[in-house]
Design a protein around this motif. Structure first.
Motif, PDB file in Angstrom:
ATOM      1  N   HIS A 116      24.845  14.562   7.966  1.00 28.27           N
ATOM      2  CA  HIS A 116      24.264  13.220   7.946  1.00 28.27           C
ATOM      3  C   HIS A 116      22.882  13.232   8.608  1.00 28.27           C
ATOM      4  CE1 HIS A 116      24.113   8.961   9.475  1.00 28.27           C
ATOM      5  NE2 HIS A 116      24.399   8.799   8.200  1.00 28.27           N
ATOM      6  N   TRP A 406      28.030  13.195   4.775  1.00 27.69           N
ATOM      7  CA  TRP A 406      28.051  12.250   3.677  1.00 27.69           C
ATOM      8  C   TRP A 406      27.758  12.957   2.372  1.00 27.69           C
ATOM      9  CZ3 TRP A 406      23.287   8.448   3.700  1.00 27.69           C
ATOM     10  CH2 TRP A 406      22.132   9.199   3.779  1.00 27.69           C
ATOM     11  N   GLU A 421      27.408   8.133   0.014  1.00 31.34           N
ATOM     12  CA  GLU A 421      26.704   7.719   1.233  1.00 31.34           C
ATOM     13  C   GLU A 421      27.592   7.098   2.309  1.00 31.34           C
ATOM     14  OE1 GLU A 421      22.917   5.888   0.679  1.00 31.34           O
ATOM     15  OE2 GLU A 421      22.350   7.373  -0.819  1.00 31.34           O
ATOM     16  N   VAL A 423      29.768   7.456   5.501  1.00 31.70           N
ATOM     17  CA  VAL A 423      29.803   8.479   6.556  1.00 31.70           C
ATOM     18  C   VAL A 423      31.259   8.858   6.823  1.00 31.70           C
ATOM     19  CG1 VAL A 423      29.146   9.030   8.917  1.00 31.70           C
ATOM     20  CG2 VAL A 423      27.722   7.489   7.564  1.00 31.70           C
TER      21      VAL A 423
END
Ligand code: HEM
Length: 536
Positions: A116, A406, A421, A423
């Motif tokens: 991420h 992600w 997208e 997390v």
């Protein structure tokens, strides 16, 4: 429609006649509309709505951010897993997992999940490095340059094992010379050991290796790591990245404004400033030297810089960034683990584990020991020592927190649809406290790693202190060699016990914005651990 327009007209006129009440009313109306919108988007319409977890966490990211601010995220998320199970929604766009299947999907070979952007805070001099880079292609290219240098064969080669044995010898001298009645503060002294080892590994003996074990010089490089306001800076860097960048990049008059009004989360020089300055100087210093590629990571990278004709090129700032990151990655991790191992073995209740460890070490032949130091090769082959280190890394993992990832595409994890997208993460802390796998998880018990082979095989699957897959810790063999050599040498020469002033106290260490310690103690002292060394 006409009625609504009349209502707005009445309200507008009322607001003009009562400006204060009008403003309050307006703010109230905006807050209500925002809340309704958040409820609709995050709770009712969200594709993550069926994932278990507390509503407030699903509603706003600030609920989890509050736990970050309190330094309690990891423990809190562990409690949520105990309550809600292996999958918990911890934010509008964030899910925490605690299962082997999720571990494989998110971190296993060929995964589509990437680091991420959180990791960008580890960039240095505006350059990404192996730790902070997200793209798997860029990561693979960089890792290719370093893999061999960190392999077990190279780490245990005479040059590197000799370096580790030399640092261990210096640590033993520190115990003999700097302790009072055999009592030594181990948090700092083990940091000197890990810093001297990693800097020599990265820069070579003459290219930037520190000498903290023998001279106070360089010890202040650790000051900005030890400063506890570093946690506040981590919190700001993660939750307010633009503001944090802006605050720290002010110059001249504005710099004095933000400094004098105490607007900086951590006073300058802030976290890692010293280490980054050291790494930059070392890179500049080595840039024009003739280097033997076998002596250090920096020398290998400079060789690539000078000779590479194919693939992505690197310059001296890339090398400085890479080295600064590995320098950092190699300090706290190894020394905190060593400190907790000594802390745990020194507890009165754990004397039998210490005795068993010493018994094993004393079976080593005389030629495995030179000047009280056990050779790295011999230390690597001690099964009970390995069990002690595994148990320390299980209970006191130095990087216990979430490892966020992600994906650019929609995926399915543990049967839940996870939109692009989102997390997603697991953490060593939660995996290592699963009581179905680790009986009495809060107990320090190295024997569990030498018990029934079926239980051990299962526990190994859950053991995640070094992470796994392509982004697994590259420094694992180096860290293990440092830890086995030092512990074997210490416990061959000394018996350790908790110093009288430290009985019933647990040391605390910093990881990101949290302090980690032994939860069974009610008293904690950060960055301190007093141990008595008694010669056997
Ligand atoms: C007990 C010691 C250590 C532990 C428990 C440990 C643990 C870890 C963990 C959990 C990660 C993954 C972090 C994440 O994805 O968020 C990691 C990555 C990494 N570690 Fe370690 N580490 C240790 C020692 C070291 C040492 C001595 C070095 C020396 C350079 C090092 C260098 C790195 C690097 C460069 C990465 C990034 C790897 C990549 O992205 O491919 N570590 N480590």
């Amino acid at each position: 429609m006409a009625a609504l327009s009349t209502l707005f007209d009445v309200l507008r006129r009322w607001a003009i006649q009562n400006p204060l009440l009008g403003t309050i009313g307006m703010i109230f109306a905006l807050a209500v509309s925002y809340t309704v919108l958040q409820i609709y988007t995050n709770l009712i319409a969200s594709p993550l709505r069926s994932i278990p977890g507390p509503r407030l966490f699903a509603l706003t990211k600030w609920r989890l951010a509050y736990e970050d601010y309190r330094g309690a995220r990891t423990r809190y998320v562990n409690d949520l897993h105990r309550k809600y199970g292996e999958v918990v929604r911890v934010g509008p766009n964030e899910i925490s997992f605690n299962s082997l299947s999720a571990l494989k999907t998110i971190y296993g070979a060929g995964t589509v999940f990437q680091r991420h952007r959180f990791y960008r805070m580890f960039d240095a001099y505006g350059r990404q490095n192996m730790f902070s880079v997200a793209s798997s292609v860029a990561h693979r290219d960089r890792k290719k340059l370093l893999n061999h240098a960190y392999s077990k064969t190279v780490v245990l080669s005479p040059q590197n094992s000799g370096m580790i044995e030399d640092k261990t010898r210096k640590f033993l001298s520190l115990v003999d010379n700097d302790s009072k009645d055999g009592i030594l503060e181990t948090f700092n002294s083990l940091h000197y050991f890990s810093m001297d080892s990693i800097t020599q590994f990265i820069y070579g003996k003459t290219g930037g290796a520190t000498t903290a074990l023998t001279e106070p010089k360089n010890r202040d490089l650790l000051d900005d790591i030890i400063n506890s306001t570093r946690r506040k800076l981590s919190f700001f860097a993660i939750h307010f990245p633009r503001l944090t960048n802006w605050l720290y990049s002010r110059q001249g008059f504005m710099e004095s404004v933000v400094t004098n009004f105490c607007l900086l989360p951590m006073a300058k020089p802030s976290t890692y400033t010293g280490i980054r300055r050291h790494a930059l100087l070392a890179a500049e210093n080595l840039r024009d030297q003739d280097l033997d590629v076998t002596v250090s990571i920096a020398a290998r990278l400079f060789n690539v810089m000078r000779t590479q004709t194919k693939g992505p090129t690197i310059d001296h700032l890339d090398i400085a960034s890479e080295c600064a990151d590995q320098f950092l990655a190699g300090i706290d991790t190894t020394s905190d683990t060593l400190m907790f191992a000594m802390f745990a073995l020194s507890q009165r209740a754990n004397q039998s584990f210490q005795d068993k460890l010493r018994e094993e070490i004393l079976t080593l032949s005389e030629d495995a020991v030179v000047d009280d130091v056990v050779s790295a090769l011999a230390a690597d082959k001690l099964p009970y020592l390995d069990a002690v280190i595994k148990e320390t890394l299980r209970l006191y993992a130095p990087l216990p927190g979430t490892e966020p990832r992600w994906s650019e595409t929609d995926e399915v994890i543990d049967g839940y649809s996870v939109p692009a997208e989102t997390v997603v993460s697991l953490s060593p802390y939660c995996l290592h406290r699963n009581e179905r796998v680790f009986k009495d998880p809060l107990e320090f018990n190295p024997d569990r790693w030498v018990g029934d082979p079926r239980d051990v095989a299962e526990m190994k699957k859950w053991f995640w202190a070094f992470s796994s897959g392509g982004r697994m810790c590259i420094g694992m063999h180096l860290a293990m060699a440092e830890m086995t050599t030092l512990l074997a040498s210490v416990y061959r020469k000394y018996r350790t016990e908790i110093a009288p002033e430290f009985v019933d106290v647990t040391p605390g260490v910093t990881a990101r914005y949290e302090v980690f310690y032994d939860e069974r103690f009610s008293q904690m002292e950060e960055h301190t651990c007093w141990i008595r060394f008694v010669r056997v």
